[in-house]
Each structure stands twice: as structure tokens, then as C-alpha cells.
Scaffold this active site. Structure first.
Site, PDB file in Angstrom:
ATOM      1  N   GLU A  13      -8.018   0.090   6.673  1.00 28.08           N
ATOM      2  CA  GLU A  13      -7.872  -0.534   5.364  1.00 28.08           C
ATOM      3  C   GLU A  13      -8.728  -1.795   5.276  1.00 28.08           C
ATOM      4  O   GLU A  13      -9.393  -2.048   4.255  1.00 28.08           O
ATOM      5  CB  GLU A  13      -6.402  -0.884   5.122  1.00 28.08           C
ATOM      6  CG  GLU A  13      -6.165  -1.613   3.805  1.00 28.08           C
ATOM      7  CD  GLU A  13      -4.719  -1.992   3.575  1.00 28.08           C
ATOM      8  OE1 GLU A  13      -4.437  -2.642   2.550  1.00 28.08           O
ATOM      9  OE2 GLU A  13      -3.861  -1.654   4.423  1.00 28.08           O
ATOM     10  N   THR A  22      -3.775 -11.425   4.219  1.00 26.81           N
ATOM     11  CA  THR A  22      -4.591 -12.567   3.809  1.00 26.81           C
ATOM     12  C   THR A  22      -5.549 -12.972   4.929  1.00 26.81           C
ATOM     13  O   THR A  22      -5.334 -12.673   6.104  1.00 26.81           O
ATOM     14  CB  THR A  22      -3.701 -13.777   3.461  1.00 26.81           C
ATOM     15  OG1 THR A  22      -3.031 -14.209   4.660  1.00 26.81           O
ATOM     16  CG2 THR A  22      -2.687 -13.428   2.396  1.00 26.81           C
ATOM     17  N   ASN A  23      -6.600 -13.687   4.554  1.00 26.08           N
ATOM     18  CA  ASN A  23      -7.560 -14.116   5.574  1.00 26.08           C
ATOM     19  C   ASN A  23      -6.954 -15.115   6.547  1.00 26.08           C
ATOM     20  O   ASN A  23      -7.433 -15.255   7.682  1.00 26.08           O
ATOM     21  CB  ASN A  23      -8.816 -14.684   4.910  1.00 26.08           C
ATOM     22  CG  ASN A  23      -9.736 -13.570   4.442  1.00 26.08           C
ATOM     23  OD1 ASN A  23      -9.390 -12.379   4.540  1.00 26.08           O
ATOM     24  ND2 ASN A  23     -10.904 -13.923   3.935  1.00 26.08           N
ATOM     25  N   GLU A  64       6.397  -6.179  -1.326  1.00 27.61           N
ATOM     26  CA  GLU A  64       7.559  -6.429  -2.172  1.00 27.61           C
ATOM     27  C   GLU A  64       7.515  -7.856  -2.704  1.00 27.61           C
ATOM     28  O   GLU A  64       6.742  -8.687  -2.203  1.00 27.61           O
ATOM     29  CB  GLU A  64       8.847  -6.193  -1.372  1.00 27.61           C
ATOM     30  CG  GLU A  64       8.981  -4.758  -0.889  1.00 27.61           C
ATOM     31  CD  GLU A  64      10.313  -4.495  -0.197  1.00 27.61           C
ATOM     32  OE1 GLU A  64      11.171  -5.412  -0.173  1.00 27.61           O
ATOM     33  OE2 GLU A  64      10.479  -3.374   0.312  1.00 27.61           O
TER      34      GLU A  64
END
Length: 392
Positions: A245, A368-369, A130
Site C-alpha cells: 500500500e 502518517t509520515n 475509524e
């Protein structure tokens, strides 16, 4: 490098995928990037050949082969020609939406959607992120409120891959009132349901052929038959499926890096400067040597993780390590490959330029990494506090 992880059956499958890519994809992907949308006929052609839903049980229209290596073959062949946008779309369908329905779906949900998703006649998307909640999904504001025997869904999502073409969307929402099992729910939302609206098709740096969109839910009526899995456990359901994923993202980065290096090797020995191919200069050879060695290391890390995934033993930490390290390497590979192309590498008519832009999302989505490092670091700290670990 010949991949030991593949068997003869995978290479036979590769021949089918390569023929599809050369006929149905390679002539069109640049046009798809320009129009910001992949033609639906590319999806149905893939479905006709059994390239979508490989792991889905045969009774629901799939291949019945839960071996992630077949998915890797599809990624490699799409990336080989620079069709990264279609690869992203199919990856969301096959590695996110379809597993949710296979693992959590009711009989009605499976029979209604899986055959069409496998055939490519329906396209799916997963709506988690979102405007104010990305990596921290606990911050989502989309709400499904109890209303008699059903639910009323309100809210919005952003950065939704396949959002414009999607026929069905798996949506994560807060549920009110919260149940004994938790405060989040997953819902299967058909795109033709009243109250479903598509917002902008977002103008992205890369993956320009993929239809990434905003989605809006305005008093959308749902029933208990639309609940996916257990109401209340929606966030837990998502967390359980994030490792797959992240493996999909890591596998894409290996495939795209290998393609970029392949184009660059050819370019370096076709392009001459000062009377010789630029690949014969020591500086170029050193760069190619470093990139090839780095890619071999990334491939070995990926292949180890895939063996664990197929065996049902891949942990969230294993997936985080693969996703973080391989996608970071992907950035270095495409950057240095573009540099070796010189001025031509900056021209979008060359696939390396588009691959450079496409690659930038890899360390961002799927968590994120920085989040990946936190997952790994928290695991290390937990082992230290429990007296586990040490030398390996």
C-alpha cells in the site's frame, strides 16, 4: 527522464493505457470532481482493456503478471491528465482489496469477487480507519461477535475510499471472544448485506472526484465463509500488506509530481513577462532545475524499491522510507509549481491548483509520515542495540 526500470513491454502497455486515458478519462475528470463521483463506465472500460487486476491469476480474470511496474504505468498516465481521483480509486482496488483476496481469500471468495473486480463491474474498498483509530489500528472498536456458527458485526468506519460505489468491502474488526491466534479479524462484506449502511459522502479538500465515505455496520450477519484469512490474525494480515500500500502511495506521488512539473515547464515557456518567457529568468530556471533534480532522486528511490517489491524483498522499513520521503517531496513540488503559475495557479480551472489540493493527503494516509519515521527510527535503534549497522 527515460526510466531504466521499464522494458519495451511496459511501454507497449503504456500506449494502451494512454489511449484509454485520453478517450475515457481526460474529457470527464473535471466533471467527476464537480459531482464527487467517477462514472462507473470508466471502471468497466478499464476492466475491458485489462487495466485492473493486472497481477491477478488468469483463472480469476486477471492479467497474471505480478509486476508492479505495470501498475506504475497506469498511475503515471492517469496523473498525466490530472485524474487523481480515479487513480486513487483504482489504486485501492488493485493495490489493497485485490491482493487481500488473492493472498488470503478462499476459493469461493476468489471466484465470487476477483473476476468482477478485474472487469470493473464490481468496485471494492478496504475499511480499516475509524473515527477514533487511524494510524493506531489496535484502537478500533468495530466488533464481530460470535453468534452460533456465525458472527454479528457492529461498528463504523470513516475515510473509506470508494465507499459510496463499493460493491464489496474488506473490513477489519475486533473479534469476541478473541481466538488463540489473536483478537482481530478480516471479513469480506458484500454491500447488499442487510445491516450495511453508507453514511455521508465526505467533503474533502482534494481528490474530490473520489467517493470517500463513512460506513456503518448494524447487526450485520456474517458466516465463517465471510472470514478472510485466519480469524484472529486480521491485524497481522493488514501489517503484512502495508508495504505494498505504501509503495502505491509513493508511486502515485512520483507520477503526480512529474505531471505537475511537466505542466509547469510548459507554462513557464509559454507565459511571458517583461518581454521574455518567465522560464528564461534565472530565478525560474533555478527552481525548475531544483525540482527536476529532486524528482530524479525520488524516481531513483522509487525504482529501487519497486525492484525489491517485485523480487519479494521489500521490507517494511524500505517501504516506509519511500513513502515518507517521496510524499514529502510531492508537497514541495506542487507548492513551487503552483507558485510559478502565479495567480493562475490559484484557479481551480488550472490542473496545478487541483493537484496541489489532491497532494495533501499523500503524507497522511497509509500511515502518517510521522509513523513512517517512527518505523525507520525503531529499526535504527534496534540495529544499534544489537550491534548492527554503522557505515554503509
Amino acid at each position: 527522464m527515460k526510466r531504466r526500470v521499464y522494458d519495451t513491454e511496459h511501454e507497449h502497455f503504456r500506449a494502451t493505457v494512454a489511449a484509454y486515458v485520453d478517450k475515457e478519462v481526460a474529457p470527464h475528470w473535471e466533471r467527476w470532481d464537480e459531482q464527487g463521483l467517477v462514472d462507473r463506465c470508466a471502471w468497466t472500460a478499464a476492466g475491458d482493456l485489462g487495466l485492473i487486476g493486472i497481477a491477478v491469476p488468469e483463472e480469476h480474470g486477471g492479467g497474471g503478471v505480478p509486476d508492479f511496474r505495470y501498475r506504475m504505468v497506469v498511475m503515471e498516465e492517469l496523473c498525466r491528465v490530472g485524474a487523481n481521483s480515479l487513480n486513487a480509486g483504482i489504486s485501492v482496488q488493485d493495490d489493497l482489496v485485490v491482493p487481500y483476496l488473492v493472498d488470503l481469500g478462499s476459493h469461493e471468495q476468489r471466484t465470487s469477487w476477483l473476476p468482477r473486480l478485474c472487469a470493473g463491474t464490481a468496485i471494492g474498498s478496504l475499511a480499516l480507519t475509524e473515527p477514533g483509530a487511524g494510524s493506531d489500528l489496535r484502537g478500533i472498536r468495530t466488533v464481530a461477535r460470535r453468534d452460533g456458527d456465525g458472527w454479528i458485526l457492529n461498528g463504523s468506519k470513516i475515510f473509506i475510499t470508494n465507499g459510496i460505489l463499493a460493491d464489496v468491502v474488506v473490513v477489519l474488526a475486533r473479534i469476541e471472544p478473541a481466538s488463540d491466534t489473536g483478537g482481530y479479524g478480516l471479513f469480506v462484506v458484500p454491500a447488499d448485506r442487510a445491516g450495511f449502511h453508507r453514511g455521508r459522502k465526505l467533503d474533502k479538500l482534494g481528490l474530490r472526484g473520489n467517493d470517500t465515505a463513512e460506513l456503518i455496520f448494524d447487526n450485520l450477519v456474517l458466516t465463517d465463509a465471510d472470514v478472510l484469512g485466519t480469524a484472529g490474525r486480521g491485524l497481522a494480515h493488514v501489517m503484512e500488506r502495508l508495504p505494498r500500500e505504501r509503495m502505491s502511495i509513493a508511486a502515485t506521488s512520483v507520477a503526480a509530481s512529474a505531471a505537475a512539473l511537466g505542466w509547469t515547464r510548459r507554462y513557464c515557456f509559454e507565459r511571458s513577462a517583461f518581454g521574455q518567457p518567465i522560464g528564461d529568468f534565472q530565478a525560474t530556471r533555478f527552481t525548475l532545475a531544483e525540482l527536476e533534480t529532486d524528482l530524479d532522486a525520488a524516481t531513483s528511490l522509487l525504482d529501487r524499491a519497486v525492484i525489491l517489491l517485485n523480487a519479494g524483498e521489500l521490507t517494511a522499513v524500505d517501504a516506509a522510507k519511500a513513502k515518507y520521503w517521496i510524499t514529502d517531496l510531492h508537497q514541495r513540488v506542487v507548492d513551487r509549481c503552483l507558485q510559478l503559475h502565479g495567480g493562475y495557479g490559484y484557479m481551480r480551472e488550472y490542473p496545478i491548483a487541483r493537484s496541489f489540493a489532491d497532494a495533501r493527503i499523500q503524507p497522511i494516509y497509509g500511515g502518517t509520515n510521522e509513523i513512517m519515521k517512527d518505523i525507520i527510527g525503531r529499526h535504527i535503534a534496534a540495529e544499534a542495540h544489537n550491534g548492527i549497522g554503522g557505515s554503509r
